[in-house]
Design an enzyme around this catalytic site. Structure first.
Site, PDB file in Angstrom:
ATOM      1  N   SER A  49      35.257-129.836 -98.237  1.00  0.00           N
ATOM      2  CA  SER A  49      35.607-129.882 -96.868  1.00  0.00           C
ATOM      3  C   SER A  49      36.607-131.470 -97.073  1.00  0.00           C
ATOM      4  CB  SER A  49      34.581-130.389 -96.033  1.00  0.00           C
ATOM      5  OG  SER A  49      34.828-130.899 -94.789  1.00  0.00           O
ATOM      6  N   TYR A  87      26.513-135.361 -94.219  1.00  0.00           N
ATOM      7  CA  TYR A  87      27.289-134.218 -94.311  1.00  0.00           C
ATOM      8  C   TYR A  87      28.390-134.689 -95.231  1.00  0.00           C
ATOM      9  CZ  TYR A  87      30.406-130.184 -93.664  1.00  0.00           C
ATOM     10  OH  TYR A  87      31.131-129.034 -94.084  1.00  0.00           O
TER      11      TYR A  87
HETATM   12  N1  LIG Z   1      33.747-124.813 -90.051  1.00  0.00           N
HETATM   13  C1  LIG Z   1      34.216-125.809 -90.475  1.00  0.00           C
HETATM   14  O1  LIG Z   1      34.962-126.552 -89.851  1.00  0.00           O
HETATM   15  C2  LIG Z   1      34.120-126.004 -91.921  1.00  0.00           C
HETATM   16  C3  LIG Z   1      35.143-127.083 -92.284  1.00  0.00           C
HETATM   17  C4  LIG Z   1      35.050-127.524 -93.624  1.00  0.00           C
HETATM   18  C5  LIG Z   1      34.348-126.797 -94.417  1.00  0.00           C
HETATM   19  N2  LIG Z   1      33.495-125.906 -94.427  1.00  0.00           N
HETATM   20  C6  LIG Z   1      32.380-125.545 -95.007  1.00  0.00           C
HETATM   21  O2  LIG Z   1      32.476-124.204 -95.117  1.00  0.00           O
HETATM   22  C7  LIG Z   1      31.300-123.508 -95.492  1.00  0.00           C
HETATM   23  C8  LIG Z   1      31.030-122.260 -94.610  1.00  0.00           C
HETATM   24  O3  LIG Z   1      30.826-122.714 -93.271  1.00  0.00           O
HETATM   25  P1  LIG Z   1      31.146-121.742 -91.985  1.00  0.00           P
HETATM   26  O4  LIG Z   1      31.973-122.844 -91.029  1.00  0.00           O
HETATM   27  O5  LIG Z   1      31.593-120.499 -92.297  1.00  0.00           O
HETATM   28  O6  LIG Z   1      29.575-121.830 -91.115  1.00  0.00           O
HETATM   29  P2  LIG Z   1      29.034-120.847 -90.812  1.00  0.00           P
HETATM   30  O7  LIG Z   1      29.315-119.735 -90.088  1.00  0.00           O
HETATM   31  O8  LIG Z   1      27.642-121.403 -90.210  1.00  0.00           O
HETATM   32  O9  LIG Z   1      28.256-120.027 -92.436  1.00  0.00           O
HETATM   33  C9  LIG Z   1      27.296-120.854 -93.188  1.00  0.00           C
HETATM   34  C10 LIG Z   1      26.756-119.749 -94.342  1.00  0.00           C
HETATM   35  O10 LIG Z   1      25.830-120.595 -94.813  1.00  0.00           O
HETATM   36  C11 LIG Z   1      24.685-119.952 -95.169  1.00  0.00           C
HETATM   37  N3  LIG Z   1      23.687-120.433 -95.409  1.00  0.00           N
HETATM   38  C12 LIG Z   1      23.171-121.794 -94.693  1.00  0.00           C
HETATM   39  N4  LIG Z   1      22.155-122.124 -95.329  1.00  0.00           N
HETATM   40  C13 LIG Z   1      21.704-121.186 -96.317  1.00  0.00           C
HETATM   41  C14 LIG Z   1      20.566-121.240 -97.283  1.00  0.00           C
HETATM   42  N5  LIG Z   1      19.619-121.938 -97.192  1.00  0.00           N
HETATM   43  N6  LIG Z   1      20.633-120.306 -98.211  1.00  0.00           N
HETATM   44  C15 LIG Z   1      21.663-119.027 -98.160  1.00  0.00           C
HETATM   45  N7  LIG Z   1      22.864-119.080 -97.249  1.00  0.00           N
HETATM   46  C16 LIG Z   1      22.631-120.183 -96.475  1.00  0.00           C
HETATM   47  C17 LIG Z   1      24.690-118.999 -93.987  1.00  0.00           C
HETATM   48  O11 LIG Z   1      23.769-117.885 -93.951  1.00  0.00           O
HETATM   49  P3  LIG Z   1      22.302-117.619 -93.592  1.00  0.00           P
HETATM   50  O12 LIG Z   1      22.159-118.561 -92.337  1.00  0.00           O
HETATM   51  O13 LIG Z   1      22.205-116.323 -93.150  1.00  0.00           O
HETATM   52  O14 LIG Z   1      21.490-117.886 -94.707  1.00  0.00           O
HETATM   53  C18 LIG Z   1      26.029-118.580 -93.503  1.00  0.00           C
HETATM   54  O15 LIG Z   1      26.399-117.481 -94.195  1.00  0.00           O
HETATM   55  C19 LIG Z   1      30.279-124.515 -95.376  1.00  0.00           C
HETATM   56  O16 LIG Z   1      30.092-125.066 -96.706  1.00  0.00           O
HETATM   57  C20 LIG Z   1      30.882-125.639 -94.722  1.00  0.00           C
HETATM   58  O17 LIG Z   1      30.381-127.023 -95.095  1.00  0.00           O
HETATM   59  C21 LIG Z   1      33.229-125.572 -92.812  1.00  0.00           C
END
Ligand SMILES: NC(=O)c1ccc[n+]([C@@H]2O[C@H](COP(=O)([O-])OP(=O)(O)OC[C@H]3O[C@@H](n4cnc5c(N)ncnc54)[C@H](OP(=O)(O)O)[C@@H]3O)[C@@H](O)[C@H]2O)c1
Length: 242
Positions: free
Chosen positions: A137, A150
């Site tokens: 990120s 974070y």
């Molecule tokens: N959204 C943003 O603005 C943004 C920006 C930059 C980077 N990111 C990064 O992108 C990645 C995806 O995030 P997202 O925005 O798509 O969020 P999201 O929709 O909340 O997805 C998060 C994913 O992580 C999984 N997860 C969380 N805890 C877990 C665990 N203990 N074991 C296995 N899986 C787990 C969740 O699955 P379950 O809950 O079903 O386990 C879900 O599939 C993350 O690394 C986040 O830091 C996001």
């Protein structure tokens, strides 16, 4: 023809990871889809019955990762791409110091990534090919007042991936760090930030860059802005509200 034939996506039940799994499957790739919410993975499997292999697993259950990785790789039929997209970002107030929330971020965003990607790195170092992708990120580029842990978790992931890249380059293995800015997913639900991207857009970018070793900002604008932000001296940065 699919660019990748056999993949694992950890964090495939929502947001960016789900879109990556979906787009890979749509291209004909068999995908091991890993997450805790089995019902979400079942929906994905229903969409692509021959191509999605659901795997209910908690990435913080580190001891089980080697066996889960081995079994899933067998079920998928091989491996040429792994994407670690799991992550959590609980809401943290600016004067809150919750060890519980902080630990949850380190456990999933850093240790879970290391547990899974070490397995893939070892396999790829023997097979001499493969792409290993971590979703970092822009938040990892500086320590900011709003999200200390974070930020630190993403910085740790970036540094770990850089070191893997330096280890595995000579073996022909690609190691890719993706740095998105704000994306509209469950993680950011309720946050209203300017210029938020759609997860579909980010997923397409990830797949495009998955065999281009290195670090990639999703938005070209961010590549410039964060080059500046990374170089602001600390004594000035702490006076800014960014
Ligand atoms: N959204 C943003 O603005 C943004 C920006 C930059 C980077 N990111 C990064 O992108 C990645 C995806 O995030 P997202 O925005 O798509 O969020 P999201 O929709 O909340 O997805 C998060 C994913 O992580 C999984 N997860 C969380 N805890 C877990 C665990 N203990 N074991 C296995 N899986 C787990 C969740 O699955 P379950 O809950 O079903 O386990 C879900 O599939 C993350 O690394 C986040 O830091 C996001």
């Amino acid at each position: 023809m699919a660019k990748f034939k056999h993949a694992i996506v950890v964090g495939a039940s929502s947001g960016i990871g789900r879109e990556i799994a979906r787009q890979l499957a749509a291209s004909g790739c068999r995908v091991g889809a890993v997450a805790r919410r089995g019902e979400r993975l079942a929906e994905l499997e229903k969409e692509f019955p021959q191509l999605i292999v659901p795997c209910v697993h908690d990435a913080t259950d580190y001891d089980s990762v080697p066996k889960v990785f081995q079994d899933l790789t067998g079920q998928v039929g091989g491996l040429d791409l792994i994407v670690y997209a799991s992550g959590v970002m609980p809401i943290v107030e600016v004067d809150e110091y919750s060890f519980e929330k902080d630990k949850a971020m380190i456990d999933t965003n850093v240790l879970g990534a290391i547990a899974w990607l070490n397995q893939a790195a070892e396999r790829f170092s023997h097979t001499g090919h493969g792409s290993l992708v971590g979703i970092g990120s822009v938040a990892g580029d500086r320590g900011r007042m709003k999200q200390p842990v974070y930020n630190a978790s993403k910085a740790a992931l970036h540094t770990y991936l850089e070191a893997l890249r330096n280890r595995l380059d000579r073996k022909g293995v690609k190691v890719v760090t993706i740095k998105p800015g704000p994306v509209k997913t469950e993680m950011t639900a309720g946050l209203d930030m300017p210029g938020m991207m759609e997860p579909e857009q980010v997923a397409a970018f990830v797949i495009k860059k998955a065999s281009k070793t290195g670090e990639h900002y999703v938005s070209p604008k961010h590549a410039v802005i964060f080059a500046i932000i990374r170089n602001i001296p600390s004594w000035i940065f702490r006076r800014l509200n960014i």
